[in-house]
Design a protein around this motif. Structure first.
Motif, mmCIF file in Angstrom:
data_model
loop_
_atom_site.group_PDB
_atom_site.id
_atom_site.type_symbol
_atom_site.label_atom_id
_atom_site.label_comp_id
_atom_site.label_asym_id
_atom_site.label_seq_id
_atom_site.Cartn_x
_atom_site.Cartn_y
_atom_site.Cartn_z
ATOM 1 N N ALA A 274 39.061 46.540 44.402
ATOM 2 C CA ALA A 274 39.722 47.334 45.522
ATOM 3 C C ALA A 274 40.678 46.449 46.389
ATOM 4 N N PHE A 275 40.564 44.997 46.246
ATOM 5 C CA PHE A 275 41.336 44.029 47.043
ATOM 6 C C PHE A 275 42.691 43.847 46.261
ATOM 7 N N SER B 120 46.115 44.483 43.830
ATOM 8 C CA SER B 120 47.029 45.665 43.784
ATOM 9 C C SER B 120 46.992 46.063 42.083
ATOM 10 N N GLY C 244 47.831 40.320 41.810
ATOM 11 C CA GLY C 244 48.805 41.036 42.608
ATOM 12 C C GLY C 244 48.261 40.898 43.958
ATOM 13 N N ALA C 245 48.059 40.014 44.544
ATOM 14 C CA ALA C 245 47.858 39.650 46.051
ATOM 15 C C ALA C 245 48.750 38.510 46.490
ATOM 16 N N ARG D 285 37.278 38.525 47.130
ATOM 17 C CA ARG D 285 38.476 38.790 47.693
ATOM 18 C C ARG D 285 39.535 37.693 48.132
ATOM 19 N N HIS E 262 52.446 45.559 53.178
ATOM 20 C CA HIS E 262 51.804 45.794 51.763
ATOM 21 C C HIS E 262 50.829 44.719 51.558
ATOM 22 N N GLU E 263 51.021 43.529 51.893
ATOM 23 C CA GLU E 263 50.319 42.375 51.425
ATOM 24 C C GLU E 263 49.048 41.799 52.336
#
Lengths: 241, 629, 180
Positions: free
Chosen positions: B63-64, B66, B356-357, B374, B517-518
């Motif tokens: 869940a971490f 994107s 995506g992070a 994460r 968002h990030e």
């Protein structure tokens, strides 16, 4: 023994101690929320931010060093802490009048200590459904401050891993270890350290919430500034006062 | 495809393929997602069971990121790159065009489960944007014609692997070359020169294991000779922070540990940056060469070393070409056992793909992610050079840094120092995008003025340049004589140009959204602060801003810069701060009143009740008028 | 009306009047208060519209269009505006509905519930429309001071009032700050 300075006073410390550990042991309070004497420091709430030789840093993760000059009780830092508490109140849905943790809640006690009268900011009013599935434990995610203490306790003490944090940014949230997402389907027990350790009103034992009446609770009897010193492992000379 | 496969069985396969190694969890999740299109609950349960870790932890990791999905997201997942440069190239209208064409609402899955359309952070295609990702595969130059073609392919349910190749063709757009992009190094040359330098200085190999271990230079030059070259070259990290590369390598070399790790940070997430994409596409040998030289310096052929490339998920399409390059180098004896015939010099490289992070570009978050967790930045000290990957001594350097290190190892510090300034030696790759005629990659010696770059890329009537991306500096025309250098304008490479027609407020708003968002959400100031900042700029954007909102902005800036846990939180306010400092009218003219405006749109807050009561009388509306009390 | 008295107005928005009750709990200090102040609009005087005042005390959260109008009238007329109690400060009890959709609530109450099976959602223009969420008052107007508590103690209210009347910046000392 080595010492560092905290607000002008010499604080003795043992090798391996952090600034907050040494400070509390010597009877000096530094406001904190996610730090707990029994667990490895996490450094996420930032309430314990101090200036160490001028540089802002979290006191809970800062190793004590000889000669370090630490400032904590300054207007700047207490302003910062007030803002952080306000941000937490605006982020979650904290409604003290209906919370059975009221009086035992670290966030609330910090608000009192720092003189916070309002969240100030716009409230997020995030939707955080309650999980009442477990027969003995209630989970009210509305009040979570993401300190990770339950996650740490469940992994390190209970050896279970019932809780974890998921998501990113403002979507960060507490989850439980079950495909259904329900606490009832985990192996949590009411006697778990993870249940006891929650500093706010997220993880609650059912049917005991009002055994101690409002007004006679932990931080009703003693402000957090004094209580935290009571809870911290003390240096010997302070222990037998 | 795994799509029809039993989730439990597929999890079993993937775990087995990764040797039951929980540090590879992110890679397992990525592969399972590529198979199923999402991560069904059963997959998470199965992974946790097989790896012997808690289910919540696996779900927490999934869940971490994107690009990992715990809910079905459609067979085709279209993500429009949402950097300001994409927007300037019309991405918002194009997204709407595709949504209406395919009858799907942004952010929702179509009713038949066929597709979803949404936005994602900068995909690094700014010089050929707008860009988008389809199921993780990058497509540049998005236009209505291209979207028509894509829509057709989706409606025909053609697997992305079978889509016409021309859609995925990505240009290099190299516009100016200097020593790095013009290098003539043969693969292995830097390694051979380093090995030879180790022998040549005293004519013999170091004599004792102790000499190796403790890096005693006089008696045993060995790799130390190359380390000295790197130090003497003045090379500083190209990821933006500018730490001296030689010192980093030396500290890591001197740190005790079972294995020393060399990690290449290819998580090029800073919006407006795409030079690593080109280096990895065209100069992969040079990157791996630099990593191998680093391994030689760290281990000297005596200590165990291992390498990782952490490749951002958006560059997934580079995985196979990079793996092929690694294979070529293994066959050529440049990786694997006894590299270049040097007994005991064993080193190999694994590639991990992110999901995506942006925060994983921070080195300690990157290491967490490499360990299958994460991507949350660690508490420091200790630093990665002593306690990095799995607690072992680790060098983390940017792609470009390794390239420069390879050049220095081969050609020497003196040669390298002829370029750049005394404090910023060598060259820097800039990723130029925005309002200019020739966007692309420009390599300059350090010390070049902003004005020169603007001239070379054909920028006209320039109002502002965002140097080094949202976390860098936004400068105005009065500062165009400033120089790209660590002592003036340090940069990780982004160079986004905005001409006089652009609204700087919208530029900054885009960056504020990016940080919200990030943010990893670990610490209070950044988690809550970036989200509050987003709310404030949106309020101002909607025409409901007031002077008091500026006070709130200042308060948030103070908290984040003072108390955030990592660099993301510290720099998240830079764009706003720069606007208030240099482009104040851009925000001032947006403010509705001098005093106070409600935090939310009062009239819109009645819309729902209006709809259900059917009322539209005067009393069913609230003017959002200015307070003048 | 005598000269030089401080004018105070009070109102309860989405509140329970508990904070007003707590104000009355200052007991004998009411005599002192009444010597120094004059009440404008308040449930105690039954004046319906707020005129120019020195101090406005607001109890309750902002739950509907009428709350917004009353609150704005107070802000226009009062030199100093004070949020009194948990609901005014945080949204409070009424804000516990904020995770529900207001449309679904109206539907449930007026259409689905068997007791009102032939009912319809009231649409009389006289009725104030509910906002989709209940908000603390500082999100709608600028607020000068806050007294948390459910209700705030009489001592806390008295401390702030007496500070304001004396021209001091109100300061709630520890022990007077209570959120529940």
């Amino acid at each position: 023994m080595n010492t560092f300075q905290l607000d002008g006073e010499e604080i003795p410390f043992e090798p391996g101690q952090t600034v907050i550990q040494a400070a509390l042991a010597a009877g000096h309070y530094i406001p904190h929320l996610c730090y707990h004497p029994e667990f490895v420091p996490h450094g996420s709430c930032r309430l314990c931010t101090v200036r160490a030789d001028g540089r802002p840093t979290a006191a809970c993760t800062l190793p004590a060093q000889p000669g370090l000059k630490v400032e904590s009780e300054t207007e700047e830092l207490n302003d910062l802490r007030r803002t952080l508490v306000q941000m937490l109140f605006a982020e979650g849905n904290h409604f003290c009048p209906s919370c059975e943790k009221s009086g035992n809640c670290v966030l609330q006690a910090l608000g009192y200590d720092l003189g916070v009268l309002t969240a100030g900011f716009r409230h997020f009013f995030l939707d955080r459904p309650v999980d009442a599935s477990h027969p003995d434990i209630l989970l009210d995610f509305n009040r979570c401050v993401l300190c990770k203490l339950c996650v740490r306790a469940s992994e390190e003490v209970d050896g279970k891993g019932v809780f974890s944090l998921a998501g990113r940014g403002i979507q960060r949230r507490l989850i439980v270890s079950a495909e259904s997402g329900r606490l009832a389907d985990t192996d949590v027990a009411v006697t778990d350290k993870a249940v006891e350790v929650c500093p706010v009103g997220v993880i609650l034992r059912k049917r005991v919430g009002f055994r101690v009446p409002i007004g006679r609770r932990r931080y009703d009897l003693r402000p957090i500034r004094a209580q935290a010193l009571e809870d911290a492992p003390r240096r010997p000379e302070h222990r037998h006062e | 495809m795994l799509i029809e496969r039993d989730p439990a069985a597929s999890a079993e396969d993937v775990v087995a393929r990764h040797g039951d190694d929980a540090t590879r969890l992110l890679q397992m999740l990525r592969e399972l997602q590529e198979g199923h299109g999402w991560l069904p609950p059963l997959v998470i349960t199965e992974l946790a069971r097989r790896l012997g870790i808690s289910r919540a932890r696996v779900e927490g990791v999934a869940a971490f990121y994107s690009f990992l999905h715990l809910q079905p997201v459609g067979r085709y997942r279209v993500l429009f790159s949402d950097n300001i440069t994409d927007r300037m190239q019309g991405s918002e209208a194009l997204l709407e065009y595709l949504c209406s064409k395919l009858w799907v609402e942004k952010g929702k899955v179509s009713e038949d489960g066929l597709l979803s359309i949404d936005t994602t952070s900068c995909t690094g295609l700014c010089d050929q944007g707008p860009g988008l990702l389809v199921n993780g595969w990058a497509i540049p130059w998005i236009s209505r014609e291209r979207l028509d073609e894509i829509a057709e392919l989706i409606l025909k349910r053609r697997p992305v692997a079978e889509w016409p190749q021309h859609l995925f063709h990505i240009e290099d757009n190299i516009r100016r070359r200097d020593v790095l992009l013009d290098h003539d190094l043969a693969p292995g040359e830097a390694i051979r020169v380093s090995l030879a330098r180790g022998r040549d200085t005293t004519g013999q190999r170091p004599t004792s294991a102790r000499a190796w271990r403790e890096a005693i230079p006089a008696a045993s030059p060995g790799p130390v000779a190359t380390l000295e070259e790197i130090k003497r070259s003045g090379l500083r990290g190209r990821g933006g922070a500018g730490f001296a590369t030689g010192l980093k390598w030396e500290a890591c070399r001197n740190a005790p540990g079972e294995t020393h790790y060399v990690v290449c940070n290819a998580d090029e997430g800073e919006p407006g940056t795409f030079k690593d994409r080109v280096l990895l596409s065209r100069y992969a040998d040079l990157v791996f060469e630099g990593m191998t030289v680093c391994a030689y310096v760290l281990g000297g052929g005596r200590k165990r070393t291992h390498g990782f490339v952490y490749l951002r998920g958006e560059y997934r399409y580079l995985l196979e070409p990079l793996k092929a390059c690694l294979m070529r180098r293994r066959r050529a004896g440049l990786l694997g056992r006894a590299i270049c015939g040097e007994d005991g010099f064993d080193f190999d490289i694994d590639i991990h793909v992110g999901a995506g992070a942006y925060v994983c570009g921070e080195e300690s978050a990157l290491l967490e992610s490499l360990e299958g967790k994460r991507g949350i930045p660690r508490n420091r000290p200790p630093y990665p050079v002593t306690h990095g990957y799995l607690g072992q001594p680790t060098v983390v350097n940017n792609v470009e840094t390794f390239c420069a290190a390879a050049l220095i190892a081969a050609r020497g510090a003196d040669w390298y120092r002829t370029r750049g300034t005394p404090k910023s030696t060598g060259t820097k790759l800039l990723s130029v995008s925005g309002d200019c005629e020739r966007p692309g990659i420009y390599e300059y010696p350090f010390g070049v003025t902003v004005r020169q770059v603007l001239k070379d890329c054909g920028a006209r009537d320039t109002q502002a340049v965002q140097v080094s991306g949202p976390s860098g500096t936004l400068i105005d025309a009065s500062e165009f004589d400033r120089r790209i250098a660590f002592e003036d304008l340090p940069t990780a490479g982004a160079f986004m140009v905005f001409d006089a027609n652009r609204d700087i407020f919208e530029v900054v708003r885009n960056f504020v959204h990016f940080f919200a968002h990030e943010s990893c959400g670990f610490c209070t100031p950044c988690r809550v602060g970036t989200a509050m900042m987003r709310n404030v700029v949106d309020k101002i954007h909607a025409g409901r801003g007031a002077q008091l909102d500026l006070e709130e902005i200042c308060k948030l800036q103070k908290v984040m810069s003072l108390a955030a846990h990592c660099g993301l939180g510290h720099t998240a306010c830079n764009p706003m701060q720069d606007m208030l400092k240099r482009f104040k009218p851009a925000i001032q003219r947006r403010l509705k009143s001098l005093a106070f405006e409600p935090a939310f749109d009062l009239d819109a807050a009645l819309a729902r009740a209006r709809a259900f009561t059917g009322r539209d009388d005067a009393g069913a509306h609230l003017p959002t008028q200015s307070e003048t009390a | 009306m005598s000269e030089g008295r401080i004018r105070i107005a009070t109102a309860s928005l989405a509140g329970c009047f508990g904070c007003h009750m707590s104000l009355l709990d200052i007991d004998e200090r009411l005599f002192e208060l009444i010597e120094r102040v004059e009440f404008d609009r308040t449930p105690l005087t039954d004046i319906k519209h707020c005129g120019p005042c020195d101090i406005g005390l607001i109890e309750g959260g902002v739950c509907n269009a009428e709350n917004v109008e009353v609150l704005r009238a107070f802000r226009r007329n009062c030199k100093i505006l004070v949020a009194v109690g948990a609901c005014a400060v945080t949204g409070g009890l009424p804000a516990q509905r904020n995770h529900l959709d207001i449309g679904a609530c109206l539907q449930e109450v007026y259409l689905t519930e068997p007791s009102l099976s032939n009912g319809q959602i009231p649409n009389d223009p006289e009725l104030p429309l509910p906002l989709d969420k209940v908000h603390p008052i500082h999100e709608v107007v600028k607020v000068d001071y806050f007294i948390p508590g459910c209700p705030p103690s009489a001592d806390a209210i008295w401390k702030v009032l007496s500070d304001l009347i004396a021209g001091r910046t109100p300061r709630l000392t520890q022990g007077l700050i209570q959120y529940d």
